[in-house]
Enzyme design. Structure first.
Site: not given
Length: 238
Positions: A43, A70, A190
């Site tokens: 990410h 991401e 997450h």
């Protein structure tokens, strides 16, 4: 089978703390694959405080499992994805100064923008996943963007799991079924860890993929990376 994608952002955070190249992000990705990871997630953020854009370019040359990038789909992110053509791009609504992802997309108000972005990514041959809260109102608009998958934002599940796991997972089971009815692939991520992962998978057996970084890297400090990846894999196989 639910695939385990290992997010290696925290490896880059550790490397950046000393300004050199130890630990080496590319080597850790290769080792993670060798130890059983079925995907690698990164990410990159605009300030490059962990994964750098050059890391993404370097990784795409060597990653042989599914490479998942991401990020917030700004101009630089879109250029990067078009350049490296990962297996999957996961769109998250992070502002530039976000410490970590903390909510999913409002696919109602952002549907037109997301539709354009999904179409552009599809032109590059990239599968698209949209990060989404476990609220049913966002799923039909997500489907209308043309996205291939949605990724369930699982922090609310993780934060209440130890209090009442049945109540914690209930909204996720409901929206997962809705996603399935709509023909959307289903990812999750997450704050998933060794304590809460198996129950989520048992409750939603048709999850395509989970992306796990922080907890997995923390566990690796105690158990070692190879053993930790195998421990997470076993949680997904229960």
């Amino acid at each position: 089978m639910t695939k385990l994608s290992v997010n290696i952002n925290k490896i880059a955070t550790l490397r950046n703390a000393r300004g050199a190249d130890n630990p080496n992000v590319v080597q850790v990705a290769l080792d993670a694959e060798r130890f059983g990871a079925q995907g690698i997630t990164v990410h990159p953020r605009p300030d490059e405080r962990h994964i750098r854009y050059q890391d993404v370019i370097d990784l795409t040359k060597v990653v042989t499992t599914e490479f998942n990038i991401e990020g917030y789909p700004d101009h630089r992110f879109m250029e990067l994805v078009r350049l490296v053509k990962p297996a999957q791009a996961t769109l998250v609504p992070d502002p530039p100064d976000a410490i970590t992802s903390n909510t999913g997309w409002d696919t109602i108000s952002n549907r037109e923008m997301l539709t354009d972005i999904v179409a552009e990514l599809h032109e590059s041959g990239v599968r698209v996943s949209i990060f989404i809260n476990p609220e049913s109102k966002y799923f039909e608009p997500a489907k209308r963007t043309g996205t291939d998958r949605v990724e369930l934002y699982t922090e609310p599940y993780a934060s209440t799991y130890h209090k009442d796991k049945e109540a914690a997972v209930k909204p996720y089971v409901e929206v997962a079924q809705l996603a399935r009815e709509l023909g959307l692939g289903l990812n999750a991520g997450h704050d998933l860890d060794l304590q809460n992962l198996a129950f989520l998978k048992q409750s939603i057996p048709y999850l395509d993929e989970v992306s796990i970084g922080h907890a997995l890297i923390c566990d690796a400090l105690y158990y070692g990376l190879e053993n930790t990846i195998q421990m997470y894999r076993r949680k997904l196989e229960l």
